[in-house]
Write a protein that holds these residues in place. Sequence first.
Motif, PDB file in Angstrom:
ATOM      1  N   ALA A 130       0.831  -1.206   0.000  1.00  0.00           N
ATOM      2  CA  ALA A 130       0.000   0.000   0.000  1.00  0.00           C
ATOM      3  C   ALA A 130       0.867   1.258   0.000  1.00  0.00           C
ATOM      4  O   ALA A 130       0.671   2.151  -0.827  1.00  0.00           O
ATOM      5  CB  ALA A 130      -0.932  -0.011   1.212  1.00  0.00           C
ATOM      6  N   PHE A 131       1.861   1.302   0.888  1.00  0.00           N
ATOM      7  CA  PHE A 131       2.690   2.510   0.979  1.00  0.00           C
ATOM      8  C   PHE A 131       3.550   2.707  -0.263  1.00  0.00           C
ATOM      9  O   PHE A 131       3.802   3.830  -0.686  1.00  0.00           O
ATOM     10  CB  PHE A 131       3.596   2.427   2.216  1.00  0.00           C
TER      11      PHE A 131
ATOM     12  N   LEU B  57       0.384   2.004  -3.919  1.00  0.00           N
ATOM     13  CA  LEU B  57      -1.011   2.409  -4.052  1.00  0.00           C
ATOM     14  C   LEU B  57      -1.174   3.866  -3.630  1.00  0.00           C
ATOM     15  O   LEU B  57      -0.355   4.418  -2.911  1.00  0.00           O
ATOM     16  CB  LEU B  57      -1.915   1.505  -3.197  1.00  0.00           C
ATOM     17  N   ASP B  58      -2.264   4.458  -4.133  1.00  0.00           N
ATOM     18  CA  ASP B  58      -2.556   5.841  -3.789  1.00  0.00           C
ATOM     19  C   ASP B  58      -3.774   5.892  -2.893  1.00  0.00           C
ATOM     20  O   ASP B  58      -4.776   5.251  -3.170  1.00  0.00           O
ATOM     21  CB  ASP B  58      -2.849   6.641  -5.064  1.00  0.00           C
ATOM     22  N   PHE B  59      -3.683   6.644  -1.832  1.00  0.00           N
ATOM     23  CA  PHE B  59      -4.855   6.826  -0.979  1.00  0.00           C
ATOM     24  C   PHE B  59      -4.646   8.081  -0.136  1.00  0.00           C
ATOM     25  O   PHE B  59      -3.534   8.603  -0.034  1.00  0.00           O
ATOM     26  CB  PHE B  59      -5.087   5.600  -0.090  1.00  0.00           C
ATOM     27  N   ALA B  60      -5.754   8.545   0.449  1.00  0.00           N
ATOM     28  CA  ALA B  60      -5.701   9.779   1.220  1.00  0.00           C
ATOM     29  C   ALA B  60      -4.870   9.584   2.487  1.00  0.00           C
ATOM     30  O   ALA B  60      -4.839   8.496   3.057  1.00  0.00           O
ATOM     31  CB  ALA B  60      -7.120  10.204   1.582  1.00  0.00           C
ATOM     32  N   PHE B  61      -4.207  10.634   2.917  1.00  0.00           N
ATOM     33  CA  PHE B  61      -3.404  10.661   4.153  1.00  0.00           C
ATOM     34  C   PHE B  61      -2.203   9.708   4.117  1.00  0.00           C
ATOM     35  O   PHE B  61      -1.694   9.328   5.161  1.00  0.00           O
ATOM     36  CB  PHE B  61      -4.267  10.346   5.385  1.00  0.00           C
TER      37      PHE B  61
ATOM     38  N   LEU C 186       0.263   8.917   7.337  1.00  0.00           N
ATOM     39  CA  LEU C 186       0.292   7.558   7.889  1.00  0.00           C
ATOM     40  C   LEU C 186       1.701   6.969   7.827  1.00  0.00           C
ATOM     41  O   LEU C 186       2.149   6.303   8.755  1.00  0.00           O
ATOM     42  CB  LEU C 186      -0.701   6.666   7.147  1.00  0.00           C
TER      43      LEU C 186
ATOM     44  N   LEU D  65       3.669   8.421  10.564  1.00  0.00           N
ATOM     45  CA  LEU D  65       3.269   7.779  11.824  1.00  0.00           C
ATOM     46  C   LEU D  65       3.966   6.433  11.990  1.00  0.00           C
ATOM     47  O   LEU D  65       4.437   6.089  13.069  1.00  0.00           O
ATOM     48  CB  LEU D  65       1.760   7.558  11.846  1.00  0.00           C
TER      49      LEU D  65
END
Lengths: 296, 298
Positions: B115-116, B119-123, B127, B130
């Motif tokens: 994912a990191f 992939l593209d996603f909000a925040f 994250l 964090l």
Amino acid sequence: MQTIKSIWQKNWLGYLFLSPWLIGLLCLTAIPMAASLYLSFTNYDMFTAPQWVGFENYGDMFDDRKWLASVKVTAIFVFLGVPLQLSFALAIALLLNKGISGLKVYRAAYYVPSLFGGSVAIAILWRQLFGGDGLVNHALSLVGIEGMNWIATPDTALYTLVVLTVWQFGAPMVIFLAGLQQIPVDLYEAARIDGANKMKQFISITIPMLSPIIFFNLIMQIIASFQAFTQAYIVSGGTGGPLNSTLFYTLYLYQKGFTHFQMGYASAMAWILLFAIAIITALVFASAKKWVYYQE
Amino acid sequence: METQKVSMSAKINRKTKTKTSKVRVSTPIKHLIIIALGILMLYPLIWMVSSSFKPDEEIFTNPSFWPETFTWDNYIQGWAGLSGVSFGKFFLNSIFLVTMAMIGNVLSGSMAAYAFAKLDFAFKKILFALMLMTLMLPFHVTVIPQYILFNEIDMVNTYWPLIIPKFLAVEGFFIFLMVQFIRGIPGELMQAAEIDGCGPIRMYWKLILPLALPAVITTMIFTFIWTWNDFFGQLLYLSDINKYTVALGLRMFLDAMGQNSWGAMFAMSTLSLVPLFTVFIFFQKYLIEGIATGGLKG
């Protein structure tokens, strides 16, 4: 509705793959951290409901002789053990670096203690080695020195654990070796032509070029040393003795939280630990501007 | 455990090696120093192994490597264990725990890393930051509430508190390790697979995971070593002797036998190091390279 749908379409996949980690972050890190902070202001003991006591736990620490002892023990362990360990790691890395044959075998041999070092088995071995009739005293008696029970003597017990840390210099050594191999040879050649001797080359080329790696090792080993536990627990049989001389901070935290069930107090201790690590890490980071050299 | 953990922060996909020295100088004196120091360092270990074949009384009188009287008794006595639970049981328990931890860390870590990295996603940035912050977090600030939580749901004295965190990627270090690797997988490869009708989940399973194999192996090796050596967590959560791991078994041995049975203790200590050593021998390349490239910038 269209926008909600498109937001969903854009994000669902990422969050799907992220979901185990997100659940972990929320349930096993974020919420427990908040709970721990709350508990640190209570007298929670596992059995009765927590009562708010304000800063009492934090205040009590400074009157708690065992807590003060654990801070002292941990400070000595970190500030003596880490520099010694890294110095050894660097010295051996330098020795191994200069195109020596059999490097891989030597590197592996020196790494073995790091591999085993954190185990209960090695802590048990250490207890024998530095015991009254242990191997170390045997070796000393061969050269006519009369030993003592290093583990049972308050003045020396902690230093046997410092030796154990230094003994595990293999992991930072491997990192130093990799760093040394990235220093371009041309730099040394240019220095040689300019007439710089080995010492001068070491100070003006090796150390600056290696400084980012020294910095990385320093930060990582400091953080790890603050949290050392197994060796002190096994060597002292869980007591931190003799006379609290091996009472590592985390060992005392364990005793408070999980033997005496003073979980409020233990939580407060955990937050002090977090702050101590954060402050010291920040200081090292701040100092980095002065001595860490980044090529651009 | 922590020592190794912290000394790497892999950038395993970049390996630039410049030759340090053009002339290979191998002065015998240098070799002599290195070998002497190496023997000095390894002698305690070697001595422990040899002492595990000595009768108890000889351990304290014979500092030499070679046993005067050779015996298997320590192994027989040690393997028998305590209170009717054999050391074999502790080994099986440790192997079970380590296997579950490896599966958990690989799955959850690679999913988050995919994912990191791809992939593209909000925040996403927040994250990721964090996640990096949790790398520095001492686990003591979470361990007490975690214990209370696992106690509430009746999981203390089971393996769950030691396994669940692995399946929830609590050890962010492995995410970081795999992100570095997966970032290096060419986008064209993924596009080609997409054109061939490969969905995102199949993509992860059939393309990303196999291509990230080196990082997966590194993750497995380090999970193996750290879980095998872990003591704090196992001490905290496991109290039934039938659930004891090797580390807890050894500790119990030490408590029960005190100074009386060093032979058996050394025998079981030696056995407890055998799996670590085996992994080291077979996967040295991954281990050393994982650590070596770990501390490097760039």
